[in-house]
Structures are given as C-alpha cells and as structure tokens.
Design a protein around this motif. Sequence first.
Motif, mmCIF file in Angstrom:
data_model
loop_
_atom_site.group_PDB
_atom_site.id
_atom_site.type_symbol
_atom_site.label_atom_id
_atom_site.label_comp_id
_atom_site.label_asym_id
_atom_site.label_seq_id
_atom_site.Cartn_x
_atom_site.Cartn_y
_atom_site.Cartn_z
ATOM 1 N N PHE A 93 0.810 -1.217 0.000
ATOM 2 C CA PHE A 93 0.000 0.000 0.000
ATOM 3 C C PHE A 93 0.850 1.278 0.000
ATOM 4 C CE2 PHE A 93 0.236 -1.231 4.541
ATOM 5 C CZ PHE A 93 0.761 -0.079 5.106
ATOM 6 N N LEU A 94 2.171 1.124 0.215
ATOM 7 C CA LEU A 94 3.052 2.288 0.150
ATOM 8 C C LEU A 94 3.649 2.489 -1.236
ATOM 9 C CD1 LEU A 94 4.907 2.069 3.588
ATOM 10 C CD2 LEU A 94 3.122 3.685 2.909
ATOM 11 N N ASP A 95 3.364 1.576 -2.160
ATOM 12 C CA ASP A 95 3.833 1.742 -3.541
ATOM 13 C C ASP A 95 3.281 3.047 -4.108
ATOM 14 O OD1 ASP A 95 5.069 -0.682 -3.302
ATOM 15 O OD2 ASP A 95 3.614 -1.789 -4.534
ATOM 16 N N GLY A 96 4.117 3.780 -4.780
ATOM 17 C CA GLY A 96 3.677 5.039 -5.384
ATOM 18 C C GLY A 96 3.966 6.258 -4.522
ATOM 19 N N PHE A 97 4.269 6.052 -3.234
ATOM 20 C CA PHE A 97 4.640 7.169 -2.372
ATOM 21 C C PHE A 97 6.155 7.368 -2.417
ATOM 22 C CE2 PHE A 97 0.643 5.817 -0.276
ATOM 23 C CZ PHE A 97 -0.041 7.027 -0.321
ATOM 24 N N GLU A 98 6.593 8.613 -2.430
ATOM 25 C CA GLU A 98 8.025 8.932 -2.431
ATOM 26 C C GLU A 98 8.495 9.056 -0.980
ATOM 27 O OE1 GLU A 98 11.123 12.376 -4.057
ATOM 28 O OE2 GLU A 98 8.979 12.495 -4.530
ATOM 29 N N LEU A 99 8.875 7.930 -0.408
ATOM 30 C CA LEU A 99 9.310 7.927 0.986
ATOM 31 C C LEU A 99 10.760 8.379 1.112
ATOM 32 C CD1 LEU A 99 7.867 4.549 2.375
ATOM 33 C CD2 LEU A 99 6.897 6.849 2.612
ATOM 34 N N PRO A 100 11.098 9.147 2.142
ATOM 35 C CA PRO A 100 12.510 9.434 2.423
ATOM 36 C C PRO A 100 13.272 8.134 2.673
ATOM 37 C CG PRO A 100 11.065 10.858 3.711
ATOM 38 C CD PRO A 100 10.196 9.813 3.093
ATOM 39 N N ASP A 101 14.567 8.135 2.390
ATOM 40 C CA ASP A 101 15.374 6.920 2.542
ATOM 41 C C ASP A 101 15.280 6.342 3.942
ATOM 42 O OD1 ASP A 101 16.184 7.055 -0.073
ATOM 43 O OD2 ASP A 101 18.095 8.053 0.363
ATOM 44 N N MET A 158 5.423 16.223 7.149
ATOM 45 C CA MET A 158 4.673 16.035 5.911
ATOM 46 C C MET A 158 5.545 15.329 4.864
ATOM 47 S SD MET A 158 1.608 16.972 6.247
ATOM 48 C CE MET A 158 1.099 16.958 4.539
ATOM 49 N N LEU A 159 4.968 14.305 4.246
ATOM 50 C CA LEU A 159 5.672 13.540 3.213
ATOM 51 C C LEU A 159 5.059 13.740 1.838
ATOM 52 C CD1 LEU A 159 6.035 10.185 5.199
ATOM 53 C CD2 LEU A 159 7.677 12.076 5.052
ATOM 54 N N GLN A 160 3.777 14.081 1.807
ATOM 55 C CA GLN A 160 3.075 14.315 0.539
ATOM 56 C C GLN A 160 1.828 15.143 0.831
ATOM 57 O OE1 GLN A 160 2.296 11.057 -2.458
ATOM 58 N NE2 GLN A 160 0.149 11.529 -2.002
ATOM 59 N N GLY A 161 1.495 16.027 -0.108
ATOM 60 C CA GLY A 161 0.283 16.817 0.040
ATOM 61 C C GLY A 161 0.484 18.063 0.884
ATOM 62 N N THR A 162 -0.629 18.690 1.256
ATOM 63 C CA THR A 162 -0.617 19.956 1.990
ATOM 64 C C THR A 162 -1.740 19.968 3.016
ATOM 65 O OG1 THR A 162 0.167 21.123 0.011
ATOM 66 C CG2 THR A 162 -0.762 22.471 1.770
ATOM 67 N N TYR A 163 -1.435 20.473 4.202
ATOM 68 C CA TYR A 163 -2.526 20.753 5.136
ATOM 69 C C TYR A 163 -2.301 22.104 5.791
ATOM 70 C CZ TYR A 163 -0.287 19.776 9.730
ATOM 71 O OH TYR A 163 0.481 19.823 10.865
ATOM 72 N N VAL A 164 -3.398 22.675 6.297
ATOM 73 C CA VAL A 164 -3.321 23.953 7.002
ATOM 74 C C VAL A 164 -3.945 23.783 8.381
ATOM 75 C CG1 VAL A 164 -3.337 25.381 4.919
ATOM 76 C CG2 VAL A 164 -5.502 24.733 5.973
ATOM 77 N N MET A 189 -6.926 19.283 5.058
ATOM 78 C CA MET A 189 -6.144 18.955 3.876
ATOM 79 C C MET A 189 -6.491 19.927 2.750
ATOM 80 S SD MET A 189 -4.776 16.568 5.489
ATOM 81 C CE MET A 189 -5.440 16.760 7.160
ATOM 82 N N GLU A 190 -5.474 20.463 2.129
ATOM 83 C CA GLU A 190 -5.666 21.497 1.121
ATOM 84 C C GLU A 190 -5.161 21.014 -0.232
ATOM 85 O OE1 GLU A 190 -3.229 25.281 0.999
ATOM 86 O OE2 GLU A 190 -5.095 26.070 1.843
ATOM 87 N N GLY A 191 -5.772 21.479 -1.311
ATOM 88 C CA GLY A 191 -5.323 21.112 -2.656
ATOM 89 C C GLY A 191 -5.949 19.817 -3.115
ATOM 90 N N ASP A 192 -5.404 19.269 -4.218
ATOM 91 C CA ASP A 192 -5.981 18.061 -4.810
ATOM 92 C C ASP A 192 -5.048 16.852 -4.721
ATOM 93 O OD1 ASP A 192 -4.076 18.921 -6.567
ATOM 94 O OD2 ASP A 192 -5.426 19.161 -8.286
ATOM 95 N N VAL A 193 -3.991 16.961 -3.895
ATOM 96 C CA VAL A 193 -3.067 15.842 -3.704
ATOM 97 C C VAL A 193 -3.328 15.228 -2.337
ATOM 98 C CG1 VAL A 193 -0.647 15.151 -3.529
ATOM 99 C CG2 VAL A 193 -1.317 16.917 -5.168
ATOM 100 N N ASP A 194 -3.515 13.904 -2.299
ATOM 101 C CA ASP A 194 -3.738 13.221 -1.022
ATOM 102 C C ASP A 194 -2.527 13.392 -0.107
ATOM 103 O OD1 ASP A 194 -6.105 12.421 -2.154
ATOM 104 O OD2 ASP A 194 -5.401 10.391 -2.625
#
Length: 221
Positions: A93-101, A158-164, A189-194
């Motif tokens: 389920f983490l496939d597709g996420f750009e995780l830090p090393d 934060m690893l992906q997306g935006t929140y306020v 959560m803000e914007g259109d990226v999960d």
Amino acid sequence: MSTVHHPGEDLLWDYFRGALAPGLRLSVATHLELCPHCRADLQLFSAVGSAMLDEIDGVALSESALDLALARIERPANTRPVPVAKPVKQPAFLDGFELPDLLKQVRVKNRYWVAPGVWLAPVDLPEAAKGAKTYLMYVKAGMAMPHHTHRGREITVMLQGTYVDHKGRYERGDFAMCDDSDDRHNPVMEGDVDCLCLVAQEAAIIPQTWLGWLLKPVARI
C-alpha cells in the motif's frame, strides 16, 4: 521544494545529544533528510562541540574557537542525519509514495482504515515507551480532521500533500509540533493531492467532538 516549518533549536539539540525517544527521534531525522537548513544547524552543533573539545584544558576558549568551528562547517562533509542501512521491504500500500530513505529502513506494519479516506500504518519501534505512538497517516485531499487536543508532544512531518491549521500551511518536509498548550487542533487537507505524513505522539490525543470520540477506539491514537 524548500521547507518552511522546522523543529526548534532545543529539539534539534536533544536529537544531537541522543536524548529523544524513538518516535520523536525518527521524526526529527526524517525532517533532517528533507531539510538542508536544519542539517546545517546540526552540523553547527557538531562543529562547535568539536571546537570546545579542542580547548578543554581547563581554560576559557580562545578567541579563535568560533572561527575554528565555522571553518569546520565549510569543509565538505556527509550531512545525512543517519547512516544508510539496507532498505526493508515495505507493504504494497506504500507503492507510489516517495518515501525518504530513512523510512525505507524501518518496518511499517499493516494499515487499518479509521474512516473513509483515512488510514493509519504503525511504525515498528521496539524501544518506544508504553503509550507512545508512531505511524504513517494517509488522508484524502479535501478532508478535515476532527478537533482535538494533546497530552504531551505530537510531531508531524509532511511527506506528501498539503494541510493547514492554526499555525500555518505545511507541505513536503515541513515539521509541525503540537502539545498540551494547543487548545483545539484541526488540520484541514488542502489542494488536490492526497496527504501522507509521519506522526509521533508521546501520548494519546483528546478528541473535542462527538465524532472524534466515536473514532478514537478505531483510530487507536
């Protein structure tokens, strides 16, 4: 991409001297991997400490001690916050996420759904104190989290997306810390990226809405 929100100097110092609990340590190290600014601050701690050791003969530091420290900072150095270890096979389920090393080197357990569009995946930290929680949290774009307060510190990277929230806007690499002085925390959560983030809690949150209390046994945070 440049980070805007950073850990305070006291937290960086605690990280540098090895005084943080496992979850908080992982969160600060993850931010360091994504933030050149804080890596430079950490290098300053190291350089000043080395300069002080050079002068530790029972007398005051020489006038050149600070110059020596700054010169050491300018030397080429490996500024990665942690050594690179062999990656751990991560769940599908983490496939597709750009995780830090760094997060590729820790064991992430199976996720569980808290609500439609929200799941949590605990991070396996065997040395963590009882009651402390560290997990990856996924939230669908456009959602808002129920109002809550905190017992102790809660760190979010934060690893992906935006929140306020009431403190500002957070994107990849940004570091947020809340504690029991925050009366009502309500990330949106803000914007259109999960959104995907790493969260470390010293203790369980305190819901401030009936929905939050209903979800608490499911969320287990």
